[in-house]
Design an enzyme around this catalytic site. Structure first.
Site, PDB file in Angstrom:
ATOM      1  N   GLN A  17       0.781  -1.246   0.000  1.00  0.00           N
ATOM      2  CA  GLN A  17       0.000   0.000   0.000  1.00  0.00           C
ATOM      3  C   GLN A  17       0.812   1.296   0.000  1.00  0.00           C
ATOM      4  O   GLN A  17       0.503   2.223  -0.744  1.00  0.00           O
ATOM      5  CB  GLN A  17      -0.947   0.012   1.219  1.00  0.00           C
ATOM      6  CG  GLN A  17      -1.858   1.208   1.221  1.00  0.00           C
ATOM      7  CD  GLN A  17      -2.815   1.312   2.392  1.00  0.00           C
ATOM      8  OE1 GLN A  17      -3.410   2.349   2.602  1.00  0.00           O
ATOM      9  NE2 GLN A  17      -3.003   0.259   3.159  1.00  0.00           N
ATOM     10  N   GLU A 139       1.262  -1.229   8.197  1.00  0.00           N
ATOM     11  CA  GLU A 139       0.450  -0.111   8.692  1.00  0.00           C
ATOM     12  C   GLU A 139       0.369   0.027  10.220  1.00  0.00           C
ATOM     13  O   GLU A 139       0.762   1.029  10.802  1.00  0.00           O
ATOM     14  CB  GLU A 139      -0.979  -0.267   8.119  1.00  0.00           C
ATOM     15  CG  GLU A 139      -2.014   0.666   8.687  1.00  0.00           C
ATOM     16  CD  GLU A 139      -1.797   2.111   8.278  1.00  0.00           C
ATOM     17  OE1 GLU A 139      -1.594   2.365   7.093  1.00  0.00           O
ATOM     18  OE2 GLU A 139      -1.834   2.997   9.161  1.00  0.00           O
ATOM     19  N   ASP A 168       0.528   3.796   6.035  1.00  0.00           N
ATOM     20  CA  ASP A 168       0.805   3.459   4.638  1.00  0.00           C
ATOM     21  C   ASP A 168       0.499   4.629   3.701  1.00  0.00           C
ATOM     22  O   ASP A 168       1.391   5.203   3.085  1.00  0.00           O
ATOM     23  CB  ASP A 168      -0.045   2.254   4.217  1.00  0.00           C
ATOM     24  CG  ASP A 168       0.561   0.941   4.686  1.00  0.00           C
ATOM     25  OD1 ASP A 168       1.771   0.907   4.936  1.00  0.00           O
ATOM     26  OD2 ASP A 168      -0.179  -0.051   4.799  1.00  0.00           O
ATOM     27  N   GLY A 247      -7.879  20.507  19.322  1.00  0.00           N
ATOM     28  CA  GLY A 247      -7.531  21.918  19.486  1.00  0.00           C
ATOM     29  C   GLY A 247      -8.078  22.488  20.782  1.00  0.00           C
ATOM     30  O   GLY A 247      -8.480  21.762  21.686  1.00  0.00           O
ATOM     31  N   GLY A 248      -8.120  23.780  20.870  1.00  0.00           N
ATOM     32  CA  GLY A 248      -8.598  24.427  22.078  1.00  0.00           C
ATOM     33  C   GLY A 248     -10.120  24.581  22.110  1.00  0.00           C
ATOM     34  O   GLY A 248     -10.658  25.253  22.980  1.00  0.00           O
TER      35      GLY A 248
HETATM   36  C1  COA Z   1       6.021  -4.604   3.180  1.00  0.00           C
HETATM   37  C2  COA Z   1       7.114  -5.601   3.550  1.00  0.00           C
HETATM   38  C3  COA Z   1       7.017  -5.949   5.041  1.00  0.00           C
HETATM   39  C4  COA Z   1       6.894  -6.863   2.705  1.00  0.00           C
HETATM   40  O1  COA Z   1       7.945  -7.781   2.889  1.00  0.00           O
HETATM   41  P1  COA Z   1       8.135  -9.003   1.876  1.00  0.00           P
HETATM   42  O2  COA Z   1       6.810  -9.495   1.412  1.00  0.00           O
HETATM   43  O3  COA Z   1       9.013  -9.992   2.532  1.00  0.00           O
HETATM   44  O4  COA Z   1       8.817  -8.351   0.584  1.00  0.00           O
HETATM   45  P2  COA Z   1      10.290  -7.734   0.420  1.00  0.00           P
HETATM   46  O5  COA Z   1      10.184  -6.287   0.266  1.00  0.00           O
HETATM   47  O6  COA Z   1      11.184  -8.220   1.521  1.00  0.00           O
HETATM   48  O7  COA Z   1      10.778  -8.362  -0.951  1.00  0.00           O
HETATM   49  C5  COA Z   1      10.880  -9.763  -1.065  1.00  0.00           C
HETATM   50  C6  COA Z   1      11.864 -10.220  -2.093  1.00  0.00           C
HETATM   51  O8  COA Z   1      11.272 -10.119  -3.381  1.00  0.00           O
HETATM   52  C7  COA Z   1      12.274  -9.762  -4.299  1.00  0.00           C
HETATM   53  N1  COA Z   1      11.658  -9.178  -5.503  1.00  0.00           N
HETATM   54  C8  COA Z   1      10.822  -8.135  -5.572  1.00  0.00           C
HETATM   55  N2  COA Z   1      10.484  -7.881  -6.849  1.00  0.00           N
HETATM   56  C9  COA Z   1      11.132  -8.811  -7.606  1.00  0.00           C
HETATM   57  C10 COA Z   1      11.174  -9.079  -9.000  1.00  0.00           C
HETATM   58  N3  COA Z   1      10.495  -8.356  -9.882  1.00  0.00           N
HETATM   59  N4  COA Z   1      11.932 -10.130  -9.414  1.00  0.00           N
HETATM   60  C11 COA Z   1      12.624 -10.890  -8.536  1.00  0.00           C
HETATM   61  N5  COA Z   1      12.625 -10.671  -7.210  1.00  0.00           N
HETATM   62  C12 COA Z   1      11.876  -9.645  -6.746  1.00  0.00           C
HETATM   63  C13 COA Z   1      13.114  -8.792  -3.519  1.00  0.00           C
HETATM   64  O9  COA Z   1      14.350  -8.620  -4.151  1.00  0.00           O
HETATM   65  C14 COA Z   1      13.199  -9.475  -2.171  1.00  0.00           C
HETATM   66  O10 COA Z   1      14.202 -10.462  -2.221  1.00  0.00           O
HETATM   67  P3  COA Z   1      15.333 -10.676  -1.088  1.00  0.00           P
HETATM   68  O11 COA Z   1      14.608 -10.678   0.235  1.00  0.00           O
HETATM   69  O12 COA Z   1      15.894 -11.998  -1.458  1.00  0.00           O
HETATM   70  O13 COA Z   1      16.297  -9.586  -1.179  1.00  0.00           O
HETATM   71  C15 COA Z   1       8.516  -5.027   3.252  1.00  0.00           C
HETATM   72  O14 COA Z   1       8.643  -4.843   1.869  1.00  0.00           O
HETATM   73  C16 COA Z   1       8.808  -3.716   3.974  1.00  0.00           C
HETATM   74  O15 COA Z   1       9.101  -3.672   5.176  1.00  0.00           O
HETATM   75  N6  COA Z   1       8.755  -2.585   3.225  1.00  0.00           N
HETATM   76  C17 COA Z   1       9.082  -1.275   3.745  1.00  0.00           C
HETATM   77  C18 COA Z   1       7.977  -0.738   4.603  1.00  0.00           C
HETATM   78  C19 COA Z   1       6.665  -0.675   3.888  1.00  0.00           C
HETATM   79  O16 COA Z   1       6.519  -0.120   2.841  1.00  0.00           O
HETATM   80  N7  COA Z   1       5.645  -1.230   4.551  1.00  0.00           N
HETATM   81  C20 COA Z   1       4.277  -0.992   4.190  1.00  0.00           C
HETATM   82  C21 COA Z   1       3.727  -1.954   3.287  1.00  0.00           C
HETATM   83  S1  COA Z   1       2.094  -1.411   2.935  1.00  0.00           S
END
Ligand code: COA
Length: 415
Positions: A17, A139, A168, A247-248
């Site tokens: 998001q 979030e 988010d 607020g106030g």
């Molecule tokens: C949201 C979140 C928790 C999700 O975590 P997740 O599902 O594990 O996803 P990640 O961002 O860790 O990415 C997972 C993997 O996909 C890989 N990936 C993403 N797009 C890719 C693509 N097109 N091709 C190949 N690999 C891909 C990434 O390189 C990563 O690999 P690695 O862990 O081996 O380096 C995390 O991305 C995060 O903390 N983001 C920052 C904060 C944020 O925006 N949070 C709010 C979300 S609404």
């Protein structure tokens, strides 16, 4: 008519998001947003909270309007080359991967600079540098870590998270401002830069008034506009203030006609000082306008509970819309508690483009929230979200790949 961000190309590496809300806004302002997704799967929200089998969820469609979708395996060596070509062609890379993921792909800030020194690299992360910088964040984690949860809810209950996605979507908004600001600075310097919006920081920014109150509490030990005054007690930290207004001008949520069966038959009522006499007239308590216990804002503070109970006796005789109409005649600030159903059906929001009906090839018609920011010279036209990889060939051709090369990359699993 042209759009404010015409000519700006965004390499959109966002998912879920926070990041997608940012790039959707930029797309609505006219940027060409190229969303890079994993082949075969795509943004995880495509399949989350689905209401129709095998169709992109509303979660996805409502966060990814006006974008193009390309599928690239960024861990495949040939896929990396395609990504390099995109980095050279785009102005901004936006990402909200877990910390370190972009580096692990091989795209460090230094490498991106080598490929395109004008590129702006914008990131959402859960936390800024510090003890939690490596954490994955969603979030509600941000709402809790940014001070929103500890200050939301009632004094006798647990912390509460808000339905508004301030962690988010709120951080996406902060990031969008950072990006356009960096684009503006680039017109002077010719250089790109990094933009970071941490979700904890974004939430805290929206909770600014609560840090104000923490310092008032530290100094004086009480805050007279909080419901804890005068009968409750204050601890060391800003307490949950229920529905008291920030607020106030004291305010509270009051029952309206029908509250017994309708969970949203309520109105927010503000006892704004300049209209106090009018409030007294409307609720039939004319004597309060001059009574020493009620006539001034300071005198009223210890009696707020009784005052709101008396006003509620009046609001309970009216529907929230009737009360709104009567109170606005006297400039008494108030707000009906609108349900999502009422908002979805509100004609004026349809008229302004704040609620938009969109048609989608596999889903059919659905409602979305349009661009809440209206520019007179850059009108927003909300276009449906892309299907997974819908624009891969189109974007590859724009990058100069021939049909044969595209087909070879597809066979290699790079795209
Ligand atoms: C949201 C979140 C928790 C999700 O975590 P997740 O599902 O594990 O996803 P990640 O961002 O860790 O990415 C997972 C993997 O996909 C890989 N990936 C993403 N797009 C890719 C693509 N097109 N091709 C190949 N690999 C891909 C990434 O390189 C990563 O690999 P690695 O862990 O081996 O380096 C995390 O991305 C995060 O903390 N983001 C920052 C904060 C944020 O925006 N949070 C709010 C979300 S609404």
């Amino acid at each position: 008519m042209g759009k404010a961000l015409d000519g700006v190309r965004i390499l959109d590496f966002t998912h879920v998001q926070s990041g997608p809300t940012c790039t959707q806004l930029l797309a609505w302002f006219g940027a060409d947003v190229i969303k890079v997704e994993r082949a075969g799967a795509g943004d995880i929200t495509r399949e989350q909270l689905r209401d129709i089998p095998d169709v992109d969820s509303l979660y996805f469609t409502m966060l990814n309007h006006n974008k193009r979708s390309v599928t690239i395996d960024t861990k495949n060596p040939e896929g990396k080359l395609v990504l390099e070509a995109l980095i050279q062609k785009c102005d901004v890379l936006v990402e909200n991967f877990a910390p370190g993921a972009l580096d692990r792909m091989g795209f460090t800030w230094e490498r991106i600079q080598e490929l395109n020194p004008r590129m702006i690299v914008a990131s959402v992360k859960g936390f800024g540098p510090g003890p939690y910088e490596d954490c994955k964040v969603y979030e509600n984690v941000a709402q809790c870590a940014g001070g929103a949860a500890s200050t939301t809810g009632f004094d006798d209950g647990p912390p509460v998270v808000s339905g508004a996605q301030i962690g988010d979507s709120g951080t996406g908004l902060h990031l969008a401002l950072g990006i356009v600001t960096a684009l503006y600075q680039r017109t002077q310097t010719g250089r790109g830069q990094r933009v970071l919006a941490a979700m904890q920081d974004g939430v805290l920014n929206l909770c600014r008034v609560k840090l104000r109150d923490q310092q008032r509490l530290d100094r004086t030990g009480i805050m007279k506009e909080y419901p804890q005054y005068p009968n409750g007690s204050f601890g060391e930290a800003v307490p949950r203030a229920g529905n008291a207004s920030g607020g106030g001008q004291p305010g509270w949520i009051l029952k309206c006609k029908g509250w017994e069966t309708d969970p949203n038959a309520y109105i927010y009522f503000i006892t704004q000082a300049p209209v106090w006499a009018k409030i007294c007239n409307v609720i039939g308590k004319e004597e309060w306008a001059t009574h020493p216990d009620y006539a001034t804002p300071a005198a009223r503070l210890p009696h707020l509970k009784d005052i709101f109970a008396e006003i509620e006796r009046w609001t309970m005789t009216k529907t929230k819309f009737e009360a709104m109409q009567i109170l606005n005649k006297y400039d008494i600030p108030c707000g009906p508690i609108l349900s999502m159903k009422e908002i979805a059906e509100e004609p004026s929001l349809r008229k302004t483009g704040t609620i938009v009906e969109v048609d989608h090839p596999t889903r059919g018609k659905y409602l979305t929230v349009g661009n809440p920011i209206k520019l007179s010279d850059s009108p927003t036209e909300v276009k449906r979200s892309p299907l997974l990889g819908e624009h891969t060939d189109e974007v590859m051709a724009e990058l100069g790949y021939s049909p044969e090369q595209i087909s070879a990359l597809r066979t290699a699993g790079a795209i």
